[in-house]
Design an enzyme around this catalytic site. Structure first.
Site, short mmCIF file in Angstrom:
data_model
loop_
_atom_site.label_atom_id
_atom_site.label_comp_id
_atom_site.label_asym_id
_atom_site.label_seq_id
_atom_site.Cartn_x
_atom_site.Cartn_y
_atom_site.Cartn_z
N ALA A 85 0.84 -1.21 0.00
CA ALA A 85 0.00 0.00 0.00
C ALA A 85 0.87 1.25 0.00
O ALA A 85 1.73 1.42 0.86
CB ALA A 85 -0.90 0.00 1.23
N SER A 128 11.62 0.46 -4.46
CA SER A 128 11.61 0.93 -5.84
C SER A 128 13.01 1.33 -6.31
O SER A 128 13.84 1.77 -5.51
CB SER A 128 10.69 2.15 -5.91
OG SER A 128 10.86 2.83 -7.12
N TYR A 152 8.68 10.71 -3.95
CA TYR A 152 8.29 9.29 -3.95
C TYR A 152 9.49 8.40 -3.57
O TYR A 152 9.41 7.56 -2.68
CB TYR A 152 7.74 8.90 -5.33
CG TYR A 152 7.57 7.41 -5.52
CD1 TYR A 152 6.60 6.71 -4.82
CD2 TYR A 152 8.39 6.71 -6.41
CE1 TYR A 152 6.45 5.34 -5.00
CE2 TYR A 152 8.24 5.34 -6.60
CZ TYR A 152 7.27 4.66 -5.88
OH TYR A 152 7.13 3.31 -6.04
N LYS A 156 10.30 5.94 -0.17
CA LYS A 156 10.66 4.51 -0.21
C LYS A 156 11.97 4.26 0.53
O LYS A 156 12.12 3.26 1.24
CB LYS A 156 10.76 4.04 -1.67
CG LYS A 156 9.43 3.98 -2.39
CD LYS A 156 8.60 2.81 -1.91
CE LYS A 156 7.20 2.82 -2.46
NZ LYS A 156 6.37 1.70 -2.03
#
Ligand SMILES: NC(=O)c1ccc[n+]([C@@H]2O[C@H](COP(=O)([O-])OP(=O)(O)OC[C@H]3O[C@@H](n4cnc5c(N)ncnc54)[C@H](O)[C@@H]3O)[C@@H](O)[C@H]2O)c1
Length: 341
Positions: A85, A128, A152, A156
């Site tokens: 999620a 990622s 983003y 991560k």
């Protein structure tokens, strides 16, 4: 990877899958079920689809709601958690970074607190290639510096750092899987790549080729790459799902805390992917060229040797044509109605 069979009690115990109504999470739930595990999904359906989660137990819940998540964790007592999620768009994270820190970082804090309260200390996590930023060299190994260039990627990396700290403090067993570009579909399954808005290349190529959108928007033609368009490593979603099942087995055995790259090890430029799609689909892909999107590195290609060694894994889809063909077969069965949940 050990080939020891897992005990019946572990196989019957739930594996909590956050984000299991999304693209990679739902495909992984099928692979888990196929391997004899019992996936139980937590997803707020903000981006995912109830029909992707339909074969499995689904709890519609926002992971930032720690009291409810904790209650569920205590009730289920899962053997492990697989954590998909997240908000996932690079460009979205440039426009609304606070939302990304809230869902990705704060959501992971809630998850870790709920896990620790229930004494669940096994975690597989979607990381990622965005953690690397603009690479100094490709292919990228896990020991390449991690200097993300967008919010983003920073979320991560922070999530990975939290897990490393939790290993030191609470003995958490964790594996972060750093995917490169997930793509493709299992045409036999109902679930596939369907995001709204869709920012990924291959689904947008399919939409443009079928006439569902007027044209593919090709962002960035002046990157320092052979044809000026961004180069990415495309990894099939079924290969990702297989790697998650293997990583889960490893964390269940215990004694792990590490990050592993998942990619094929071959880079394709946007123009090469468009050419491959025209060939596979047998039709042209209308496109319009647009300026580069901020936060997009020119080239990301994985060295996945370590994942192959640690997980006994290797990708089965090794050609871009086979990946596109699988996505096209799946997409042709879908109507263009995003609200069809
Ligand atoms: N798709 C890729 O190429 C790629 C590459 C690298 C990493 N990842 C990571 O893999 C994971 C899955 O990606 P995906 O492409 O399947 O995305 P997706 O959007 O299809 O799936 C994410 C799921 O998380 C759910 N979700 C979002 N916020 C939530 C919240 N607050 N509470 C509960 N559920 C929530 C969404 O509803 C959705 O079902 C993500 O963590 C993403 O960052 C994806």
């Amino acid at each position: 990877m050990s080939t020891q069979p897992l005990s019946e009690s572990v196989l019957k115990t739930p594996i909590l899958v956050t984000g299991g109504a999304g693209y990679i999470g739902s495909n992984t739930c099928h692979a888990l079920a196929q391997a004899g595990f019992r996936p139980v999904i937590v997803d707020d359906l903000s981006k995912g689809h109830a029909r992707f989660a339909a074969p499995f137990e689904l709890h519609v819940l926002d992971i930032t709601d720690e009291p409810k998540l904790s209650e569920l964790m205590l009730h289920l007592q899962p053997a492990a958690v697989i954590h998909f999620a997240a908000f996932t768009e690079v460009s979205g994270s440039m426009r609304a970074p606070v939302d990304y820190y809230r869902v990705n970082v704060q959501g992971t804090v809630s998850l870790l607190r709920a896990m620790l309260a229930a004494k669940v200390k096994k975690l597989v996590f979607s990381s990622s290639a965005a953690t690397y930023g603009t690479p100094i060299h490709v292919p990228i190994r896990e020991d390449h510096p991690t200097v993300p260039i967008n919010p983003y990627g920073r979320t991560k990396l922070m999530m990975e750092q939290m897990m490393a700290d939790c290993r030191a403090a609470y003995d958490l067993d964790w594996i972060a899987l750093r995917y490169f570009n997930a793509a493709g579909a299992n045409p036999a399954l109902d679930c596939g790549e369907w995001h709204e808005p869709e920012t990924h290349l291959i689904p947008n190529i399919l939409r443009a080729a079928r006439g569902d959108i007027p044209a593919l928007e090709l962002y960035g033609t002046t990157h320092p790459t052979p044809d000026g368009t961004a180069v990415r490593d495309y990894i099939h979603v079924s290969d990702l799902a297989d790697a998650h099942v293997r990583a889960l087995r490893l964390v269940l055995e215990g004694g792990v805390g590490e990050s592993l790259n998942l990619g094929v090890g071959q880079g394709f430029s946007v123009r090469q992917v468009i050419d491959a799609a025209s060939r596979v689909l047998g039709r042209p892909v209308p496109l319009v060229e647009k300026p580069e999107r901020p936060g997009d590195p020119p080239s990301l290609v994985a060295d996945a040797t370590r994942a192959m060694q640690r997980l006994g894994w290797s990708p089965k889809y090794t050609t871009i044509d086979s990946i596109i063909d699988s996505a096209w077969q799946w997409y042709q069965r879908q109507g263009f109605a995003p609200s069809q949940d």
